[in-house]
Write a protein that holds these residues in place. Structure first.
Motif, mmCIF file in Angstrom:
data_model
loop_
_atom_site.group_PDB
_atom_site.id
_atom_site.type_symbol
_atom_site.label_atom_id
_atom_site.label_comp_id
_atom_site.label_asym_id
_atom_site.label_seq_id
_atom_site.Cartn_x
_atom_site.Cartn_y
_atom_site.Cartn_z
ATOM 1 N N LYS A 55 29.401 98.655 76.980
ATOM 2 C CA LYS A 55 30.527 99.598 76.929
ATOM 3 C C LYS A 55 31.801 98.947 76.417
ATOM 4 C CE LYS A 55 27.965 102.779 78.873
ATOM 5 N NZ LYS A 55 27.513 103.973 78.130
ATOM 6 N N LYS A 56 31.648 97.855 75.676
ATOM 7 C CA LYS A 56 32.825 97.090 75.236
ATOM 8 C C LYS A 56 33.747 97.899 74.342
ATOM 9 C CE LYS A 56 30.238 94.825 71.491
ATOM 10 N NZ LYS A 56 28.930 95.372 71.885
ATOM 11 N N PHE A 57 33.208 98.823 73.592
ATOM 12 C CA PHE A 57 34.057 99.616 72.711
ATOM 13 C C PHE A 57 34.938 100.575 73.511
ATOM 14 C CE2 PHE A 57 30.509 98.456 69.887
ATOM 15 C CZ PHE A 57 31.231 97.834 68.882
ATOM 16 N N ARG A 58 34.406 101.116 74.580
ATOM 17 C CA ARG A 58 35.241 101.953 75.440
ATOM 18 C C ARG A 58 36.361 101.136 76.086
ATOM 19 N NH1 ARG A 58 31.158 106.011 78.778
ATOM 20 N NH2 ARG A 58 30.180 106.994 76.954
ATOM 21 N N ILE A 59 35.981 99.972 76.586
ATOM 22 C CA ILE A 59 36.999 99.100 77.212
ATOM 23 C C ILE A 59 38.048 98.692 76.184
ATOM 24 C CG2 ILE A 59 37.365 96.899 78.371
ATOM 25 C CD1 ILE A 59 34.520 97.147 79.491
ATOM 26 N N ILE A 359 37.603 98.906 82.279
ATOM 27 C CA ILE A 359 36.512 98.371 83.103
ATOM 28 C C ILE A 359 36.281 99.266 84.313
ATOM 29 C CG2 ILE A 359 35.838 96.426 84.554
ATOM 30 C CD1 ILE A 359 37.314 94.604 82.591
ATOM 31 N N ALA A 360 37.356 99.713 84.951
ATOM 32 C CA ALA A 360 37.223 100.564 86.131
ATOM 33 C C ALA A 360 36.521 101.873 85.788
ATOM 34 C CB ALA A 360 38.598 100.837 86.733
ATOM 35 N N LEU A 361 36.858 102.470 84.639
ATOM 36 C CA LEU A 361 36.219 103.720 84.241
ATOM 37 C C LEU A 361 34.726 103.531 83.983
ATOM 38 C CD1 LEU A 361 38.943 105.224 81.867
ATOM 39 C CD2 LEU A 361 38.367 105.957 84.192
ATOM 40 N N VAL A 362 34.361 102.420 83.317
ATOM 41 C CA VAL A 362 32.951 102.145 83.055
ATOM 42 C C VAL A 362 32.181 101.965 84.358
ATOM 43 C CG1 VAL A 362 31.349 100.452 82.073
ATOM 44 C CG2 VAL A 362 33.333 101.220 80.752
ATOM 45 N N LEU A 363 32.743 101.217 85.304
ATOM 46 C CA LEU A 363 32.069 100.985 86.577
ATOM 47 C C LEU A 363 31.948 102.266 87.394
ATOM 48 C CD1 LEU A 363 33.656 97.570 87.619
ATOM 49 C CD2 LEU A 363 31.408 97.985 86.600
ATOM 50 N N ILE A 364 32.973 103.081 87.377
ATOM 51 C CA ILE A 364 32.912 104.346 88.119
ATOM 52 C C ILE A 364 31.836 105.262 87.524
ATOM 53 C CG2 ILE A 364 34.192 106.463 88.639
ATOM 54 C CD1 ILE A 364 36.700 104.733 88.866
ATOM 55 N N GLN A 365 31.784 105.314 86.181
ATOM 56 C CA GLN A 365 30.764 106.146 85.530
ATOM 57 C C GLN A 365 29.359 105.645 85.861
ATOM 58 O OE1 GLN A 365 30.975 106.105 81.278
ATOM 59 N NE2 GLN A 365 29.855 108.032 81.055
ATOM 60 N N HIS A 366 29.190 104.326 85.849
ATOM 61 C CA HIS A 366 27.888 103.752 86.185
ATOM 62 C C HIS A 366 27.516 104.050 87.641
ATOM 63 C CE1 HIS A 366 24.514 100.969 86.221
ATOM 64 N NE2 HIS A 366 25.058 100.336 87.261
ATOM 65 N N ALA A 367 28.462 103.944 88.564
ATOM 66 C CA ALA A 367 28.187 104.221 89.970
ATOM 67 C C ALA A 367 27.804 105.677 90.187
ATOM 68 C CB ALA A 367 29.416 103.863 90.809
ATOM 69 N N LEU A 368 28.473 106.586 89.477
ATOM 70 C CA LEU A 368 28.129 108.001 89.601
ATOM 71 C C LEU A 368 26.721 108.277 89.086
ATOM 72 C CD1 LEU A 368 31.515 109.657 88.527
ATOM 73 C CD2 LEU A 368 30.563 109.456 90.831
ATOM 74 N N ARG A 369 26.325 107.616 88.024
ATOM 75 C CA ARG A 369 24.976 107.793 87.502
ATOM 76 C C ARG A 369 23.926 107.249 88.473
ATOM 77 N NH1 ARG A 369 25.710 106.098 81.113
ATOM 78 N NH2 ARG A 369 26.821 107.992 80.460
ATOM 79 N N GLN A 370 24.226 106.103 89.062
ATOM 80 C CA GLN A 370 23.302 105.533 90.031
ATOM 81 C C GLN A 370 23.147 106.457 91.232
ATOM 82 O OE1 GLN A 370 21.639 103.216 88.230
ATOM 83 N NE2 GLN A 370 21.702 101.830 89.977
#
Length: 389
Positions: A55-59, A359-370
């Motif tokens: 997700k480096k491009f989003r970050i 980074i926070a947005l990527v981690l939150i999105q990943h946690a919601l998917r999990q």
């Protein structure tokens, strides 16, 4: 009979085998679910790094956006420049003229000349006065131009004066008392105007102090002059009466001496009379001529002394006096760097904030998917469990 019993036994064995298989399937599902939940509670650092890399491009996009916003704010934010000065109690050379005037006034008996320390303290009080700051700012071209360009009404002008007055500050040079002096400063959004505004306000306070001090001295001098003029008038009137009375007495004595035929002074003659003739007619005539030729100041020297004192007071002038209530430890100077905004710092902080936000947005999105995946696994299991029941 035997055939029916055999069928019942076979049916029971088949049902038992079916229940055993169902229980095994349920246990497998529960184990899989607990394993998934256990894995969700763990932090897999390689997986996390791999996720962030994917997700480096989003970050990068979030970092770039926040960095650009920070740069835009840094370039458009109002600037603030500060001019500074440090003062201390006046030195003897700064108060030389005032000390000379004070000595002259003390001789004349005039009061109202404050000590140098009192004048210095008065300057500090006058400098921090909001009324003085407001009155001064209203006379400046910077304030007039700002009001004209922004078309401010009276209420907005008062708010503006309150804001600008807070930029004029006074504080100890060292709050712990290690360094002497008082620090004066003024902040403004225009570099070219900040120093003239500070020096102009300092001169404005000095003029106010000078005006107040000299008005007090002038009032005291006027009062003293009026008092001396009254003394001169009363003393002159007394002298004229006494002189006229003495001339009249000598004229009476001359008449008596002339009638007595006494022309020369009499020796060993002590006749206590109101109009003595012991000097003789000739001496009395001479004395009468001298008294008539005398001026009032010559007849009563006290009148002359009062007039001299009055003339000295009238010749004292305060117009060319220059008051200096302090000494500079650091003269006012133009600012070398602006106080606000700190453009490099703003851009760096905005960029860092953007990176952390991405980074926070990527981690939150990943946690919601999990979480969604875990809930989906649980829902797939529920119908079979209900069927087993």
């Amino acid at each position: 009979m035997k055939i029916g019993l055999k069928c019942s036994i076979n049916e029971g064995l088949r049902q038992f085998m079916t229940d055993s298989a169902m229980n095994d399937r349920i246990d497998n599902k529960l184990s899989a679910r607990h394993e998934i939940a256990y894995r969700d509670d763990e932090i897999d650092l390689p997986e996390l790094i791999s996720l962030l890399w994917k997700k480096k491009f989003r970050i990068f996009l979030a970092t770039l956006i926040c960095g650009c916003l920070g740069l835009l704010y840094a370039m458009t934010a109002p600037e603030q420049w500060t001019a500074n000065a440090t003062i201390y109690q006046p030195k003897p050379r700064d108060t030389l003229e005032l000390d000379r005037l004070r000595a002259i006034l003390d001789i004349q008996g005039l009061v109202g000349t404050k000590s140098n320390s009192a004048i210095y303290n008065d300057f500090l009080l006058e400098f921090k006065s909001y009324n003085n700051i407001s009155d001064y700012l209203q006379t400046t071209t910077q304030f007039e131009d700002y009001v004209k360009n922004n078309n401010l009404n009276s209420l907005e002008q008062q708010k503006l004066l309150r804001t600008w007055s807070e930029w004029m500050k006074i504080s100890p040079e060292d709050k712990k008392g290690g360094l002497p002096g008082i620090h004066l400063s003024f902040s403004f959004f225009n570099k070219t105007d900040v120093l003239p505004l500070l020096t102009g306000y300092i001169d404005y306070i000095i003029r106010l102090q000078s005006k107040e001090l000299f008005e007090i001295l002038e009032d005291n001098r006027s009062s003293q002059i009026e008092s001396l003029r009254l003394k001169v008038k009363l003393s002159t009137e007394d002298a004229k009466r006494n002189l006229a009375r003495e001339i009249e007495g000598i004229e009476y004595s001359m008449s008596i001496a002339n009638a007595a035929g006494v022309s020369k002074p009499l020796e060993n003659f002590n006749y206590g009379d109101r109009f003595p003739i012991t000097l003789g007619k000739d001496a009395l005539a001479k004395k009468l001529a001298i008294l008539k030729s005398l001026k009032i100041e010559d007849y009563m020297p006290e009148v002359m002394e009062l007039k001299v004192q009055l003339n000295r007071l009238e010749n004292i002038s305060f117009n060319n006096m220059k008051l200096m209530p302090f000494s500079y430890l650091d003269t006012p100077s133009s600012p070398l760097r602006r106080d606000k905004p700190k453009r490099p710092l703003i851009v760096i902080l905005a960029t860092m904030l953007g990176g952390m936000l991405g980074i926070a947005l990527v981690l939150i999105q990943h946690a919601l998917r999990q979480e969604k995946r875990t809930l989906t696994s649980g829902y797939e299991y529920q119908p079979e469990y209900a069927k087993a029941s």
